[in-house]
Design a protein around this motif. Structure first.
Motif, short mmCIF file in Angstrom:
data_model
loop_
_atom_site.label_atom_id
_atom_site.label_comp_id
_atom_site.label_asym_id
_atom_site.label_seq_id
_atom_site.Cartn_x
_atom_site.Cartn_y
_atom_site.Cartn_z
N ALA A 512 0.82 -1.21 0.00
CA ALA A 512 0.00 0.00 0.00
C ALA A 512 0.86 1.26 0.00
CB ALA A 512 -0.93 -0.01 1.20
N THR A 513 1.93 1.25 0.78
CA THR A 513 2.81 2.42 0.82
C THR A 513 3.55 2.58 -0.49
OG1 THR A 513 3.08 2.24 3.23
CG2 THR A 513 4.77 3.47 2.03
N VAL A 514 4.01 1.48 -1.06
CA VAL A 514 4.69 1.54 -2.35
C VAL A 514 3.77 2.15 -3.41
CG1 VAL A 514 5.62 0.15 -4.24
CG2 VAL A 514 6.30 -0.33 -1.88
N LYS A 515 2.52 1.70 -3.44
CA LYS A 515 1.57 2.23 -4.43
C LYS A 515 1.32 3.72 -4.20
CE LYS A 515 -2.93 1.45 -6.59
NZ LYS A 515 -3.21 2.90 -6.68
N LEU A 516 1.16 4.10 -2.95
CA LEU A 516 0.90 5.50 -2.62
C LEU A 516 2.03 6.40 -3.12
CD1 LEU A 516 -1.21 7.23 -1.02
CD2 LEU A 516 0.33 7.02 0.95
N ILE A 517 3.27 5.99 -2.85
CA ILE A 517 4.41 6.79 -3.27
C ILE A 517 4.57 6.74 -4.79
CG2 ILE A 517 6.92 7.05 -3.11
CD1 ILE A 517 6.75 5.98 -0.25
N ALA A 518 4.41 5.57 -5.38
CA ALA A 518 4.57 5.44 -6.83
C ALA A 518 3.54 6.30 -7.56
CB ALA A 518 4.43 3.98 -7.25
N ASP A 519 2.32 6.29 -7.08
CA ASP A 519 1.29 7.12 -7.73
C ASP A 519 1.63 8.60 -7.65
OD1 ASP A 519 -0.12 4.86 -8.40
OD2 ASP A 519 -1.64 5.08 -6.81
N ALA A 541 12.10 13.43 -4.57
CA ALA A 541 10.76 13.20 -4.03
C ALA A 541 10.61 11.76 -3.56
CB ALA A 541 9.72 13.52 -5.10
N ALA A 542 11.14 10.81 -4.33
CA ALA A 542 11.04 9.41 -3.95
C ALA A 542 11.79 9.13 -2.64
CB ALA A 542 11.61 8.52 -5.07
N VAL A 543 12.99 9.65 -2.53
CA VAL A 543 13.78 9.44 -1.31
C VAL A 543 13.09 10.09 -0.12
CG1 VAL A 543 15.97 9.97 -0.17
CG2 VAL A 543 15.96 9.23 -2.57
N PHE A 544 12.62 11.30 -0.31
CA PHE A 544 11.97 12.02 0.80
C PHE A 544 10.71 11.31 1.26
CE2 PHE A 544 8.85 15.24 2.21
CZ PHE A 544 9.46 15.60 3.39
N LEU A 545 9.87 10.87 0.34
CA LEU A 545 8.62 10.22 0.72
C LEU A 545 8.89 8.91 1.45
CD1 LEU A 545 6.47 10.95 -2.45
CD2 LEU A 545 6.17 11.93 -0.16
N VAL A 546 9.91 8.19 1.04
CA VAL A 546 10.29 6.97 1.76
C VAL A 546 10.77 7.33 3.16
CG1 VAL A 546 11.95 5.08 1.87
CG2 VAL A 546 10.78 5.58 -0.28
N MET A 547 11.64 8.32 3.28
CA MET A 547 12.21 8.67 4.58
C MET A 547 11.21 9.33 5.51
SD MET A 547 16.11 9.86 3.67
CE MET A 547 16.61 9.81 5.41
N ALA A 548 10.06 9.75 4.98
CA ALA A 548 8.99 10.31 5.80
C ALA A 548 7.98 9.25 6.23
CB ALA A 548 8.27 11.41 5.04
N SER A 549 8.08 8.05 5.67
CA SER A 549 7.07 7.02 5.93
C SER A 549 7.33 6.30 7.25
CB SER A 549 7.07 5.99 4.80
OG SER A 549 8.25 5.22 4.81
N ALA A 550 6.26 5.91 7.90
CA ALA A 550 6.38 5.21 9.18
C ALA A 550 7.12 3.88 9.02
CB ALA A 550 4.99 4.97 9.77
N GLU A 551 6.94 3.23 7.89
CA GLU A 551 7.59 1.93 7.68
C GLU A 551 9.09 2.06 7.50
OE1 GLU A 551 5.23 0.74 4.41
OE2 GLU A 551 3.50 0.23 5.65
N TYR A 552 9.56 3.23 7.11
CA TYR A 552 11.00 3.49 7.11
C TYR A 552 11.46 3.89 8.50
CZ TYR A 552 15.37 5.98 6.89
OH TYR A 552 16.65 6.41 7.17
N LEU A 553 10.72 4.77 9.15
CA LEU A 553 11.16 5.32 10.43
C LEU A 553 11.31 4.24 11.49
CD1 LEU A 553 8.98 8.56 10.45
CD2 LEU A 553 11.45 8.40 10.09
N VAL A 554 10.51 3.18 11.42
CA VAL A 554 10.65 2.05 12.34
C VAL A 554 11.46 0.96 11.65
CG1 VAL A 554 9.45 0.27 13.64
CG2 VAL A 554 8.51 2.59 13.55
N GLN A 555 12.64 0.71 12.17
CA GLN A 555 13.52 -0.31 11.59
C GLN A 555 13.18 -1.68 12.17
OE1 GLN A 555 17.71 0.58 11.74
NE2 GLN A 555 18.29 -1.57 11.58
N LYS A 556 12.87 -2.60 11.29
CA LYS A 556 12.56 -3.97 11.71
C LYS A 556 13.72 -4.92 11.42
CE LYS A 556 8.08 -3.85 13.00
NZ LYS A 556 7.55 -4.45 14.25
#
Length: 556
Positions: A512-519, A541-556
């Motif tokens: 879902a996040t990938v689609k949101l950013i890709a769109d 824009a791609a780098v920034f949107l990834v680095m702003a996402s919760a799934e990036y901010l939390v490292q698993k």
């Protein structure tokens, strides 16, 4: 020889690029496609062995000297300024080739804290560089050496008052300063409460945690840390040209503090069940005290758990902590405190490597702002065109990262290992989230605004051709990311995002996040014929949107 620490682990090697990237992002600051491929053809244990046996690279001390920061001039006054220490540490984190060593050293700098903010001595930049270098030198050594080097370090001597600390004087009522004695126990060795091997508190008959030390322990241990001062035996006084001011040379900042026996307490010191007899010579008393601290049963679980938190997950299970603490206690060859064995135990443990952690809500950790920044820089080829690396203090939470290496606001680090965000699901679950102590409305906005600018444009610096903080006609964006590989595929938004997802997130962005950013990216057309500026806009824009996402901010 110690037994192979990799024995008995269920995940000896990565089976996918995402698994390789996940390991690399725990073990160091970033992952490249080349590093991922190399790890895929090897095992985790072999990769770690190569890191342990690799060259440590240029020291922070040498970097300062190579760039002229030991020069004595009234115009630059490097002897009074701390900003060269910022340039030094950012260069170390951004460009060093020994990522694991530097990653562990940074973790140690958040346990045994000395902050540039609180070191007000001549050549404070060199003092901080040597403090950092000692942590780097000990990252693959023994924790007993960490304790001793930290204790006698000149920067620490100033920061926690051991420098100039004197024995008791009945006539004046003077007592030894207790600051370092308290903090070396509370923060750097045993913690506040007695621990089981698995890191859980030991309880008394009333079910209450048992204090690990008393005020009497602090008072007695403080006697050991008396009589020390800077070692000026190699000092060559220098008169600042054009003035009458005299400053020392830099050497004292990297010499262990020297003992003046006449200022050292001769009283007996009884603490933590041990007694150092009266009239014990200072060096012998220090060795006995540090041995007592180092051999306390708390050290393995207390330090081991914090290293797990810095590298892997905020809430390791008791079993994970116990396994790491056991290796701290004995590396398999009867050696206690072996950092190499501890690092291997942390990174190879099934709890760190199992894919189960990817779906467990309490697994993982919030990425620290400075680690996000370093990961961005290393991943996308950040470089200083003039080689001066003038990245300054990024501590301001409203306009920058809200965190800067070696600039903790206090001896308690940027955050406490047991911090619980109030009124959250984490609090309800009894979980901790140390890095969330940095999170508030200002820091969230400050991080996003700062990163949005530097991702696209780079870092603006004054006089990039000069080491000092002067301004010149060359002011500009000297420090920029190259994005060479990303620009080459900028026209393919899906391929671009897949690459960033792998390198920055170990492939952990949801569909879902990938689609949101890709769109969002595809809303602005980019083709192979587009200008370089248009392509850079999409990459940024791609780098920034990834680095702003919760799934990036939390490292698993």
């Amino acid at each position: 020889m110690p037994r192979p620490i990799s024995d008995g682990f269920s995940y000896p090697a990565p089976t996918t690029d995402s698994e390789a990237a996940r390991f690399l992002l725990q073990a160091q600051f970033s992952a490249s496609t080349e590093e991922i491929a190399a790890l895929r053809s090897s095992t985790y244990a072999d990769w770690l062995s190569r890191q342990f046996n690799g060259h440590p690279g240029a020291s922070g001390w040498d970097w300062l000297n190579d760039r002229g920061y030991a020069a004595v001039s009234n115009d630059t006054a490097y002897y009074d300024n701390s900003y060269p220490a910022d340039y030094m540490i950012w260069y170390q984190l951004m460009k060093s080739t020994d990522g694991l060593r530097k990653r562990v050293a940074l973790a140690l700098s958040e346990i045994c804290v000395v902050s540039t903010n609180g070191v007000d001595i001549n050549w404070r930049c060199h003092a901080m560089a040597w403090y950092w270098d000692q942590l780097v030198n000990n990252a693959f050594g023994n924790y007993r050496s960490v304790l001793e080097n930290v204790t006698l370090n000149a920067a620490m001597g100033y920061y926690l008052n051991t420098r100039g600390n004197q024995k008791e004087n009945a006539a004046t009522g003077r007592q030894p300063d207790e600051n370092y004695a308290r903090e070396v126990m509370q923060l750097m060795s045993i913690g506040l409460v007695e621990l089981n091997l698995d890191g859980t508190p030991r309880l008394d008959g009333n079910g209450k945690p048992i204090d690990s030390y008393t005020m009497n322990d602090v008072t007695n241990l403080a006697r050991v840390f008396t009589g020390y001062d800077y070692d000026q035996s190699q000092n060559v006084p220098i008169t600042v040209p054009g003035t009458t001011r005299v400053v020392p040379n830099t050497t004292y900042t990297r010499l262990p503090m020297a003992l003046n026996a006449s200022r050292h307490s001769t009283l007996a010191a009884t603490f933590l069940g041990a007694t150092i007899p009266a009239n014990t010579p200072g060096a012998a008393a220090l060795k006995s005290a540090l041995d007592t601290l180092f051999n306390h049963p708390n050290v393995g679980p207390f330090i081991g758990k914090q290293l797990i938190q810095r590298l892997v997950t905020s809430n390791p299970s008791p079993g994970y902590v116990a396994r790491v603490a056991s290796v701290f206690n004995n590396n398999g060859a009867g050696v206690r405190g072996d950092m190499r064995a501890v690092i291997m135990a942390i990174l190879l443990d099934d709890e760190a490597r199992s894919p189960a952690g990817l779906t467990q809500p309490t697994f993982g950790k919030l990425r620290e702002p400075m680690l996000r920044f370093v990961q961005w820089g290393r991943t996308f080829g950040l470089n200083s065109a003039r080689g001066t690396w003038k990245i300054g203090d990024l501590s301001d939470l409203g306009s920058r990262l809200g965190q800067s290496p070696l600039r903790s606001p206090s001896v308690f680090n940027f955050f406490r290992p047991g911090y619980v965000p109030p009124s959250t699901a984490l609090a309800t679950a009894g979980a901790v989230a140390p890095e969330f102590q940095l999170v508030n409305e200002s820091s969230v906005g400050g991080y996003l605004n700062y990163m949005q600018g530097v991702i696209r444009n780079g870092i603006f610096v004054n006089a990039p051709e000069l080491p000092n903080n002067a301004s010149s006609s060359n002011n500009g964006y000297d420090i920029k990311a190259s994005y060479a590989n990303e620009l080459a595929i900028a026209a393919d938004a899906d391929a671009l995002l897949a690459r960033i997802n792998l390198l920055m997130c170990a492939g952990q962005l949801s569909a879902a996040t990938v689609k949101l950013i890709a769109d969002a990216l595809k809303a602005t057309p980019v083709t192979a014929a587009s200008t370089d500026a248009v392509k850079l806009d999409r990459v940024a824009a791609a780098v920034f949107l990834v680095m702003a996402s919760a799934e990036y901010l939390v490292q698993k």
